[in-house]
Design an enzyme around this catalytic site. Structure first.
Site, mmCIF file in Angstrom:
data_model
loop_
_atom_site.group_PDB
_atom_site.id
_atom_site.type_symbol
_atom_site.label_atom_id
_atom_site.label_comp_id
_atom_site.label_asym_id
_atom_site.label_seq_id
_atom_site.Cartn_x
_atom_site.Cartn_y
_atom_site.Cartn_z
ATOM 1 N N PHE A 198 -2.546 6.874 12.556
ATOM 2 C CA PHE A 198 -2.811 8.243 12.122
ATOM 3 C C PHE A 198 -4.136 8.785 12.658
ATOM 4 C CE2 PHE A 198 -3.955 5.117 8.845
ATOM 5 C CZ PHE A 198 -5.330 5.198 8.948
ATOM 6 N N TYR A 210 0.834 -1.206 0.000
ATOM 7 C CA TYR A 210 0.000 0.000 0.000
ATOM 8 C C TYR A 210 0.870 1.258 0.000
ATOM 9 C CZ TYR A 210 -3.192 3.652 1.593
ATOM 10 O OH TYR A 210 -3.905 4.811 1.708
ATOM 11 N N GLU A 253 -12.678 5.245 4.742
ATOM 12 C CA GLU A 253 -12.433 5.994 5.973
ATOM 13 C C GLU A 253 -13.794 6.305 6.594
ATOM 14 O OE1 GLU A 253 -10.020 9.238 4.642
ATOM 15 O OE2 GLU A 253 -8.438 7.912 3.916
ATOM 16 N N TYR A 297 -19.918 30.920 45.832
ATOM 17 C CA TYR A 297 -19.180 29.818 45.210
ATOM 18 C C TYR A 297 -18.103 30.312 44.243
ATOM 19 C CZ TYR A 297 -22.474 26.226 46.868
ATOM 20 O OH TYR A 297 -23.216 25.373 47.628
ATOM 21 N N HIS A 307 -4.526 16.157 -2.734
ATOM 22 C CA HIS A 307 -4.858 16.268 -1.313
ATOM 23 C C HIS A 307 -4.686 17.695 -0.777
ATOM 24 C CE1 HIS A 307 -5.118 12.007 -1.585
ATOM 25 N NE2 HIS A 307 -5.201 11.800 -0.281
ATOM 26 N N ASN A 347 0.551 11.728 5.914
ATOM 27 C CA ASN A 347 -0.181 10.842 6.816
ATOM 28 C C ASN A 347 0.272 11.090 8.251
ATOM 29 O OD1 ASN A 347 -2.252 8.997 6.582
ATOM 30 N ND2 ASN A 347 -1.058 7.555 5.371
ATOM 31 N N ARG A 376 -15.319 31.176 46.789
ATOM 32 C CA ARG A 376 -14.882 30.109 47.692
ATOM 33 C C ARG A 376 -14.497 28.830 46.942
ATOM 34 N NH1 ARG A 376 -18.986 27.070 50.958
ATOM 35 N NH2 ARG A 376 -20.352 28.753 50.259
#
Length: 511
Positions: free
Chosen positions: A330, A53, A416, A282, A83, A196, A285
């Site tokens: 990844f 791959y 994905e 509050y 990309h 990646n 404190r």
């Protein structure tokens, strides 16, 4: 300063030094050797012809598509171009520089199968102050930060854009020529190795950790100043009251506030007053319980980021025994969860600060301070609208505290099919922390105004340092002034190191 990238990685301090301090970067000989050894394995695999791959196949949903040897370099270049598909405004320079150094770190670990020249190309961009133009939208935190890293990688090819000093967009080819740098030609697997991984979200998280660490300490400062101005009690911050609930962040925050409230004539003025409130609200404190929980959250997030700094997040990875294996390292879930968690914590630190501001401005609850901290309320509105601004920011932070990491949209033809949204989580965390800076600035200004109005009683050493820092741009109690520039200056005081340093010189180092 020079950061040396080792085959064991870099430190968080190294990332900050390069991202914000413009430190130079070098690759150690050991890291060069690790990359060369890893590359030799990839060369052997490519020569053997077996399918791997990203080396001899397509990507994502095209993983089963075989690529002819003569087209594998073309495959890597096409990957980067396709990309680099982000859109929107550019990410800040510091984020992109952090991301590039972390990508150098990833390659230098010797598990990506790339030539050392690839990592050196990114180092050259850093050292020549060439910052790729990385759009804010594009990453799902799925295969890491594919699109943002591709926008960095495409500059190495002499394509794409770089960020100009004035925020403009410049041609990468021209920027490389001006710097005397040559575009790179990619070999098999190198395009994939450049994009990646989790470097973008990790870079943002490391920057956020540094910011949150400072802001949480400054939140203790503004808390103490507000309590002092409202004639609150320091007794809830005694160490024995926090040792019985042993959360470390709570103990640290309480110790800071207690120390900051000492040696104050304002505090002495009501210590033995039987008519004084038995218990403060509050927001006063319980401040250490909230701020301390945020500190503990920050500690957890720092551990996660530290683990990621020594992690191999590429895919596929080249193992020393010659295997090339696909991984899911990844995936940005660890960082996305951490960023969302820290955003929730920082949001609450800001929310409780706004509640103290509201008390300081409310004549019915501020213990004899004038309405909205104006000596001539009515004609003048004092800090009324500054609190409106703070309330609006708190509301925005509540929206931003909604976790990004619970969202997922499938991509790449369902290959994905679960994504982390870690980039979005880290990006909105930065906004939450910037908003927290504004909220603490409003509290600082309000508390200092309250301390000024307690004159002639002298405040604590911390209070005196704060008054000295704020008075030059905010003046003293009086007629209304144009508040926006005053608030901007207060933001600079909160985010900068000077006030904290002055206070620590007077009372000792804050925890």
């Amino acid at each position: 300063m020079t950061v040396i990238v080792q085959p064991t990685g870099v430190s968080a301090a190294d990332v900050i030094a390069v991202a914000r301090g413009d430190a130079q970067v070098e690759i150690s000989p050991a890291a060069v050797e690790a990359m060369a050894t890893s590359r030799a394995i990839v060369d052997g695999i490519e020569a053997s012809g077996r399918p791997v791959y990203g080396v001899s196949t397509g990507f994502g949903a095209l993983a089963n598509t075989s690529i002819a040897p003569e087209r594998r370099a073309e495959l890597q270049h096409a990957l980067i171009r396709s990309h680099a598909a982000g859109i929107g405004a550019p990410m800040p320079r510091e984020v992109v520089r952090a991301m590039m150094l972390l990508r150098v770190r990833s390659l230098a670990l010797g598990r990506s199968g790339v030539r050392p020249v690839l990592a050196q190309g990114l180092v050259d961009l850093l050292n020549h102050d060439l910052t790729p133009w990385v759009p804010e939208h594009g990453s799902l935190g799925a295969s890491g930060d594919l699109a943002p890293l591709a926008h960095c990688a495409i500059v190495l090819l002499g394509e794409g854009w770089v960020l100009g000093k004035d925020g403009s967009r410049l041609s990468a080819a021209e920027a490389l020529r001006t710097a005397g740098l040559q575009p790179l030609e990619l070999a098999a697997k190198e395009g994939l190795a450049l994009i990646n991984g989790t470097d973008g979200m990790l870079g943002m998280l490391l920057l956020a950790i540094a910011d949150a660490s400072h802001l949480f300490a400054m939140a203790d400062v503004t808390t103490a100043l507000a309590i002092e101005a409202m004639l609150g009690s320091e007794r809830p911050f005694l160490p024995e009251l926090h040792s019985i609930r042993p959360h470390p962040g709570q103990a640290a925050s309480a110790a800071n506030i207690h120390r900051l409230l000492q040696d104050s004539a304002i505090m002495d003025s009501h210590r033995d007053d039987l008519a004084h409130a038995v218990q403060d609200a509050y927001s006063m404190r319980c401040a250490p319980q909230v701020a301390g929980a945020a500190r503990d959250t920050l500690d957890f997030v720092s551990v996660v980021a530290g683990r990621e700094l020594v992690s191999v997040v590429d895919n596929p990875v080249v193992l020393p025994d010659g295997r090339v294996e696909s991984t899911g390292n990844f995936h940005g879930a660890p960082l996305g969860f951490a960023a969302d968690y820290l955003a929730i914590a920082a949001s609450e630190v800001g929310a409780i600060a706004e509640r103290r501001v509201d008390r300081l401005l409310d004549v019915t609850r501020s213990r004899d301070l004038p309405p909205f901290l104006s000596p001539d309320a009515g004609v003048n509105s004092g800090l009324m609208i500054a609190q409106y601004t703070a309330a609006g920011i708190v509301a925005e932070n509540r929206r931003l505290a909604s976790p990004a990491s619970v969202d997922s949209l499938p991509t790449s033809g369902m290959q994905e099919d679960h994504v982390s949204m870690g980039w979005a989580a880290a990006k909105k965390l930065r906004i939450v922390l910037d908003n927290l800076t504004s909220l603490l600035a409003v509290e600082l200004l309000s508390a200092v105004r309250g301390l000024q109005l307690r004159a002639p009683l002298a405040p604590s050493p911390a209070g005196r340092a704060a008054v000295a820092a704020v008075t030059p741009f905010a003046g003293g109690p009086g007629p209304d002034v144009f508040l926006a520039p005053v608030l901007e200056s207060a933001r600079a005081v909160v985010s900068g190191p000077e006030l904290r340093a002055a206070i620590e010189e007077a009372v000792g180092q804050l925890r």
